[in-house]
Each structure stands twice: as C-alpha cells, then as structure tokens.
Motif scaffolding. Structure first.
Motif, PDB file in Angstrom:
ATOM      1  N   LEU A  67      46.581  42.027  51.956  1.00 29.39           N
ATOM      2  CA  LEU A  67      45.744  40.886  52.328  1.00 29.39           C
ATOM      3  C   LEU A  67      46.021  39.660  51.465  1.00 29.39           C
ATOM      4  O   LEU A  67      46.477  39.801  50.331  1.00 29.39           O
ATOM      5  CB  LEU A  67      44.259  41.269  52.224  1.00 29.39           C
ATOM      6  N   PRO A  68      45.714  38.491  52.005  1.00 31.68           N
ATOM      7  CA  PRO A  68      45.843  37.278  51.183  1.00 31.68           C
ATOM      8  C   PRO A  68      44.657  37.214  50.226  1.00 31.68           C
ATOM      9  O   PRO A  68      43.552  37.627  50.582  1.00 31.68           O
ATOM     10  CB  PRO A  68      45.757  36.153  52.217  1.00 31.68           C
ATOM     11  N   PHE A  69      44.881  36.772  49.004  1.00 28.86           N
ATOM     12  CA  PHE A  69      43.761  36.590  48.071  1.00 28.86           C
ATOM     13  C   PHE A  69      44.163  35.624  46.981  1.00 28.86           C
ATOM     14  O   PHE A  69      45.359  35.404  46.737  1.00 28.86           O
ATOM     15  CB  PHE A  69      43.299  37.926  47.470  1.00 28.86           C
ATOM     16  N   ASP A  70      43.168  35.074  46.313  1.00 30.92           N
ATOM     17  CA  ASP A  70      43.426  34.200  45.172  1.00 30.92           C
ATOM     18  C   ASP A  70      43.331  35.026  43.889  1.00 30.92           C
ATOM     19  O   ASP A  70      44.279  35.120  43.132  1.00 30.92           O
ATOM     20  CB  ASP A  70      42.426  33.045  45.141  1.00 30.92           C
ATOM     21  N   GLN A  71      42.173  35.657  43.672  1.00 30.74           N
ATOM     22  CA  GLN A  71      42.016  36.544  42.515  1.00 30.74           C
ATOM     23  C   GLN A  71      41.448  37.886  42.958  1.00 30.74           C
ATOM     24  O   GLN A  71      40.558  37.949  43.813  1.00 30.74           O
ATOM     25  CB  GLN A  71      41.027  35.930  41.512  1.00 30.74           C
ATOM     26  N   LEU A  72      41.984  38.917  42.339  1.00 34.74           N
ATOM     27  CA  LEU A  72      41.513  40.272  42.610  1.00 34.74           C
ATOM     28  C   LEU A  72      41.221  40.894  41.248  1.00 34.74           C
ATOM     29  O   LEU A  72      42.107  40.973  40.394  1.00 34.74           O
ATOM     30  CB  LEU A  72      42.612  41.054  43.340  1.00 34.74           C
ATOM     31  N   THR A 114      28.886  50.278  35.784  1.00 35.04           N
ATOM     32  CA  THR A 114      28.954  50.079  37.233  1.00 35.04           C
ATOM     33  C   THR A 114      30.246  49.315  37.546  1.00 35.04           C
ATOM     34  O   THR A 114      30.519  48.289  36.934  1.00 35.04           O
ATOM     35  CB  THR A 114      27.749  49.235  37.720  1.00 35.04           C
ATOM     36  N   TYR A 115      31.016  49.839  38.481  1.00 35.12           N
ATOM     37  CA  TYR A 115      32.283  49.200  38.837  1.00 35.12           C
ATOM     38  C   TYR A 115      32.193  48.499  40.175  1.00 35.12           C
ATOM     39  O   TYR A 115      31.474  48.935  41.072  1.00 35.12           O
ATOM     40  CB  TYR A 115      33.403  50.252  38.908  1.00 35.12           C
ATOM     41  N   TRP A 116      32.927  47.377  40.295  1.00 33.58           N
ATOM     42  CA  TRP A 116      33.011  46.697  41.579  1.00 33.58           C
ATOM     43  C   TRP A 116      34.338  45.946  41.674  1.00 33.58           C
ATOM     44  O   TRP A 116      35.032  45.768  40.674  1.00 33.58           O
ATOM     45  CB  TRP A 116      31.821  45.758  41.802  1.00 33.58           C
ATOM     46  N   VAL A 117      34.675  45.538  42.886  1.00 35.19           N
ATOM     47  CA  VAL A 117      35.904  44.789  43.120  1.00 35.19           C
ATOM     48  C   VAL A 117      35.529  43.353  43.459  1.00 35.19           C
ATOM     49  O   VAL A 117      34.783  43.109  44.407  1.00 35.19           O
ATOM     50  CB  VAL A 117      36.722  45.405  44.288  1.00 35.19           C
ATOM     51  N   HIS A 118      36.028  42.424  42.654  1.00 32.74           N
ATOM     52  CA  HIS A 118      35.824  40.996  42.930  1.00 32.74           C
ATOM     53  C   HIS A 118      37.064  40.489  43.651  1.00 32.74           C
ATOM     54  O   HIS A 118      38.183  40.703  43.188  1.00 32.74           O
ATOM     55  CB  HIS A 118      35.637  40.248  41.601  1.00 32.74           C
ATOM     56  N   VAL A 119      36.867  39.834  44.777  1.00 30.15           N
ATOM     57  CA  VAL A 119      38.001  39.243  45.477  1.00 30.15           C
ATOM     58  C   VAL A 119      37.650  37.815  45.881  1.00 30.15           C
ATOM     59  O   VAL A 119      36.529  37.523  46.285  1.00 30.15           O
ATOM     60  CB  VAL A 119      38.420  40.085  46.717  1.00 30.15           C
ATOM     61  N   LYS A 172      47.246  34.723  43.957  1.00 33.93           N
ATOM     62  CA  LYS A 172      47.586  36.161  43.954  1.00 33.93           C
ATOM     63  C   LYS A 172      47.517  36.731  42.536  1.00 33.93           C
ATOM     64  O   LYS A 172      48.424  37.418  42.062  1.00 33.93           O
ATOM     65  CB  LYS A 172      48.972  36.396  44.565  1.00 33.93           C
ATOM     66  N   LYS A 173      46.444  36.412  41.866  1.00 30.03           N
ATOM     67  CA  LYS A 173      46.259  36.829  40.487  1.00 30.03           C
ATOM     68  C   LYS A 173      45.482  38.143  40.439  1.00 30.03           C
ATOM     69  O   LYS A 173      44.361  38.221  40.946  1.00 30.03           O
ATOM     70  CB  LYS A 173      45.467  35.728  39.779  1.00 30.03           C
ATOM     71  N   VAL A 174      46.094  39.159  39.832  1.00 28.68           N
ATOM     72  CA  VAL A 174      45.436  40.465  39.717  1.00 28.68           C
ATOM     73  C   VAL A 174      44.990  40.649  38.264  1.00 28.68           C
ATOM     74  O   VAL A 174      45.805  40.549  37.344  1.00 28.68           O
ATOM     75  CB  VAL A 174      46.378  41.612  40.129  1.00 28.68           C
ATOM     76  N   ILE A 175      43.697  40.882  38.076  1.00 31.52           N
ATOM     77  CA  ILE A 175      43.165  41.044  36.724  1.00 31.52           C
ATOM     78  C   ILE A 175      42.556  42.435  36.573  1.00 31.52           C
ATOM     79  O   ILE A 175      41.872  42.916  37.479  1.00 31.52           O
ATOM     80  CB  ILE A 175      42.101  39.952  36.430  1.00 31.52           C
ATOM     81  N   ASN A 176      42.842  43.044  35.433  1.00 27.24           N
ATOM     82  CA  ASN A 176      42.421  44.425  35.186  1.00 27.24           C
ATOM     83  C   ASN A 176      43.063  45.368  36.198  1.00 27.24           C
ATOM     84  O   ASN A 176      42.393  46.132  36.881  1.00 27.24           O
ATOM     85  CB  ASN A 176      40.898  44.581  35.263  1.00 27.24           C
ATOM     86  N   ASP A 177      44.345  45.246  36.242  1.00 26.19           N
ATOM     87  CA  ASP A 177      45.122  46.045  37.179  1.00 26.19           C
ATOM     88  C   ASP A 177      44.909  47.536  36.953  1.00 26.19           C
ATOM     89  O   ASP A 177      45.177  48.051  35.889  1.00 26.19           O
ATOM     90  CB  ASP A 177      46.598  45.677  36.955  1.00 26.19           C
ATOM     91  N   LEU A 178      44.426  48.193  37.976  1.00 27.91           N
ATOM     92  CA  LEU A 178      44.151  49.636  37.872  1.00 27.91           C
ATOM     93  C   LEU A 178      45.398  50.465  37.579  1.00 27.91           C
ATOM     94  O   LEU A 178      45.351  51.466  36.878  1.00 27.91           O
ATOM     95  CB  LEU A 178      43.607  50.134  39.222  1.00 27.91           C
ATOM     96  N   LEU A 179      46.516  50.030  38.164  1.00 29.09           N
ATOM     97  CA  LEU A 179      47.744  50.824  38.025  1.00 29.09           C
ATOM     98  C   LEU A 179      48.294  50.806  36.610  1.00 29.09           C
ATOM     99  O   LEU A 179      49.028  51.685  36.218  1.00 29.09           O
ATOM    100  CB  LEU A 179      48.817  50.307  38.984  1.00 29.09           C
ATOM    101  N   LYS A 180      47.905  49.761  35.861  1.00 30.46           N
ATOM    102  CA  LYS A 180      48.462  49.643  34.509  1.00 30.46           C
ATOM    103  C   LYS A 180      47.644  50.399  33.469  1.00 30.46           C
ATOM    104  O   LYS A 180      47.855  50.274  32.299  1.00 30.46           O
ATOM    105  CB  LYS A 180      48.604  48.159  34.133  1.00 30.46           C
TER     106      LYS A 180
END
Ligand code: ZN
Length: 147
Positions: A107-112, A121-126, A138-146
């Motif tokens: 998907l297109p996004f500015d920040q994820l 409590t966890y949540w996804v900000h997009v 297309k900035k990914v912060i707190n990348d889960l994969l890393k």
C-alpha cells in the motif's frame, strides 16, 4: 446517522474519540481534514480491510489540536490533518504484524510505525498524503523485521 465513505469505513469512526467525549472536546474535522480522512480510507484502510478479510479497528484517526494535546500526541502529528490513523490490533501480535507487513509491501503510505505504550499496548500507526497535497516518504519506524 453514520456516513460510509468506503465499503467498510464511516467518516464518523475516523474522528470518534472517547477522550474527546470525556473531556468535552469538539473533535469535528474541517472539510479539508475530512477530505484527507476519505483519501486515507480509500487508499490505505479499505484496501487493507479487504486484504485482511476482517474488521480493522481504528483507535484514533483525526485529532483536533486540543485532543492531540490531551492524548500526548507530537505537536506536528499527522492525526491533526486527518492524514493518520492508529489501528488497534487488539492484543493480537500476529495480526498486527500481518497488517504492518501488508501496508509496507502493498500500500501507499507516508509513515508506518509500530507503536506501543508503556503499559504494553501495541498498535500500528499509518499515515497517507494524497499525492496532490504532498509527498509520501515511505518511512518505516520501529521496523518489526529488524528486531
Ligand atoms: Zn498515530
């Protein structure tokens, strides 16, 4: 009466706020902010909802300046423009991760951002900026994969 802006989302759920209700804050977006919410729903939230095949619960969408302050949002928060939504993963980390990866890859996004509170409590900000109005970084912060 609620107004659907996409198949599964209403405009009302994108600015509803318990904190605003509790504190008597009028958290009604302007037309421009509503337009941004519609784009966010149409380009990100609805395609995500269809891909996941189950409800996507928004814990916080638009926030007026007062509400943003009340919930401790950053001062330049895209929530204040109607360009951001927090997705409540309801404690389901696997679902949260699936959402995060789907947005990142499709998907297109500015920040994820993979966000969490001190209480765990966890949540996804997009966030998403309609291309006529600005750039999506297309900035990914707190990348889960890393992790
Ligand atoms: Zn957020």
């Amino acid at each position: 009466m609620e107004t659907n802006i996409t198949m599964h989302f209403t405009i009302e759920e994108l600015y509803a706020s318990k904190t605003a209700n509790d504190k008597g804050i009028n958290n009604k977006p302007s037309v421009r902010e509503m337009v941004n919410l519609v784009y966010l729903a149409a380009y990100v939230l609805e395609p995500l909802r269809k891909a996941m095949g189950k409800p996507i619960i928004i814990s916080s969408g638009f926030r007026c300046e007062r509400l943003n302050k009340a919930v401790g949002g950053v001062s330049n928060s895209q929530h204040m423009k109607g360009q951001a939504a927090d997705i409540d993963i309801q404690g389901d980390m696997a679902f949260g991760k699936k959402i995060f990866e789907y947005i990142r890859n499709h998907l297109p996004f500015d920040q994820l951002i993979w966000e969490h509170s001190k209480s765990g409590t966890y949540w996804v900000h997009v966030s998403f900026v309609y291309p006529d109005f600005g750039k999506n970084r297309k900035k990914v912060i707190n990348d889960l994969l890393k992790k």
